[in-house]
Design an enzyme around this catalytic site. Sequence first.
Site, mmCIF file in Angstrom:
data_model
loop_
_atom_site.group_PDB
_atom_site.id
_atom_site.type_symbol
_atom_site.label_atom_id
_atom_site.label_comp_id
_atom_site.label_asym_id
_atom_site.label_seq_id
_atom_site.Cartn_x
_atom_site.Cartn_y
_atom_site.Cartn_z
ATOM 1 N N ASP A 102 11.929 58.702 55.560
ATOM 2 C CA ASP A 102 12.284 59.662 54.513
ATOM 3 C C ASP A 102 11.831 61.047 54.960
ATOM 4 O O ASP A 102 12.540 61.741 55.673
ATOM 5 C CB ASP A 102 11.643 59.191 53.200
ATOM 6 C CG ASP A 102 12.031 60.036 52.001
ATOM 7 O OD1 ASP A 102 12.849 60.946 52.151
ATOM 8 O OD2 ASP A 102 11.514 59.787 50.899
ATOM 9 N N LYS A 130 17.037 58.651 56.068
ATOM 10 C CA LYS A 130 17.683 59.465 55.034
ATOM 11 C C LYS A 130 18.275 60.729 55.632
ATOM 12 O O LYS A 130 17.579 61.494 56.300
ATOM 13 C CB LYS A 130 16.690 59.810 53.928
ATOM 14 C CG LYS A 130 16.453 58.637 53.034
ATOM 15 C CD LYS A 130 15.846 59.035 51.716
ATOM 16 C CE LYS A 130 15.611 57.793 50.889
ATOM 17 N NZ LYS A 130 14.759 58.056 49.716
HETATM 18 P P1 5GP Z 1 8.107 59.030 54.434
HETATM 19 O O1 5GP Z 1 6.651 59.187 54.763
HETATM 20 O O2 5GP Z 1 9.022 58.987 55.634
HETATM 21 O O3 5GP Z 1 8.556 60.074 53.441
HETATM 22 O O4 5GP Z 1 8.254 57.696 53.604
HETATM 23 C C1 5GP Z 1 8.218 56.479 54.180
HETATM 24 C C2 5GP Z 1 7.915 55.389 53.195
HETATM 25 O O5 5GP Z 1 8.220 55.749 51.835
HETATM 26 C C3 5GP Z 1 8.804 54.204 53.496
HETATM 27 O O6 5GP Z 1 8.214 53.374 54.469
HETATM 28 C C4 5GP Z 1 8.932 53.552 52.135
HETATM 29 O O7 5GP Z 1 7.844 52.700 51.906
HETATM 30 C C5 5GP Z 1 8.871 54.709 51.168
HETATM 31 N N1 5GP Z 1 10.240 55.151 50.820
HETATM 32 C C6 5GP Z 1 10.850 56.281 51.216
HETATM 33 N N2 5GP Z 1 12.105 56.353 50.726
HETATM 34 C C7 5GP Z 1 12.289 55.223 50.004
HETATM 35 C C8 5GP Z 1 13.402 54.702 49.269
HETATM 36 O O8 5GP Z 1 14.497 55.271 49.153
HETATM 37 N N3 5GP Z 1 13.224 53.492 48.666
HETATM 38 C C9 5GP Z 1 12.042 52.798 48.743
HETATM 39 N N4 5GP Z 1 11.991 51.639 48.099
HETATM 40 N N5 5GP Z 1 10.979 53.259 49.439
HETATM 41 C C10 5GP Z 1 11.104 54.457 50.069
#
Ligand code: 5GP
Length: 179
Positions: A102, A130
Amino acid sequence: MHPDLETIVLTEAQIAERIRELGEQISADYGHEPVLLIAVLRGAALFVADLARAIESPVEIDFMAVSSYGSSTKSSGVVRIIKDLDETIEGRHVLVVEDILDTGLTLKYLLKNLASRGPASLEVVTLLSKEGKQRVPISCRYIGFDVPDEFVVGYGLDYAERYRNLPYIGILKPEIYSD
Ligand code: 5GP
């Protein structure tokens, strides 16, 4: 389709086919070299189980659990290791297995931490990425699918610990969210 879902983004068949392709690509790249899959709990648990079976190179599996502070649908970038690896990764070919990229903040922290342990190589495979979202640049060698910037559930991904068992990936109806 589950009644709490608004739409399905990726079907079970699409996920299976893409994982088969990723497995082929990874097997071609690593050949006979053993690859250590490090799955990030809990979201990547289902993905690593299917991906491991699609790889022909010798595979070992270990797990890490991290927690990101903040509300349940937004990443805060503050990461804490809840469960560390059981074994050393020094001199080994490490492939980090993520469910979804994300903001990239979780992976950035994790990669820095793992790189300091001296692996022979360190790469990332993420099932979902994403679109247009990464706040920090992450070099991700294998990406399953680019998905729209919406909160998705299913195939390991939860909302408040639910929906991980859905065999497909979809978007929840807005009225399901409580925060
Ligand atoms: P980042 O640090 O890249 O923003 O987020 C990573 C983590 O956030 C992912 O491993 C996941 O656990 C959670 N996450 C991010 N986007 C989503 C989403 O659309 N759905 C869900 N269920 N979890 C997400």
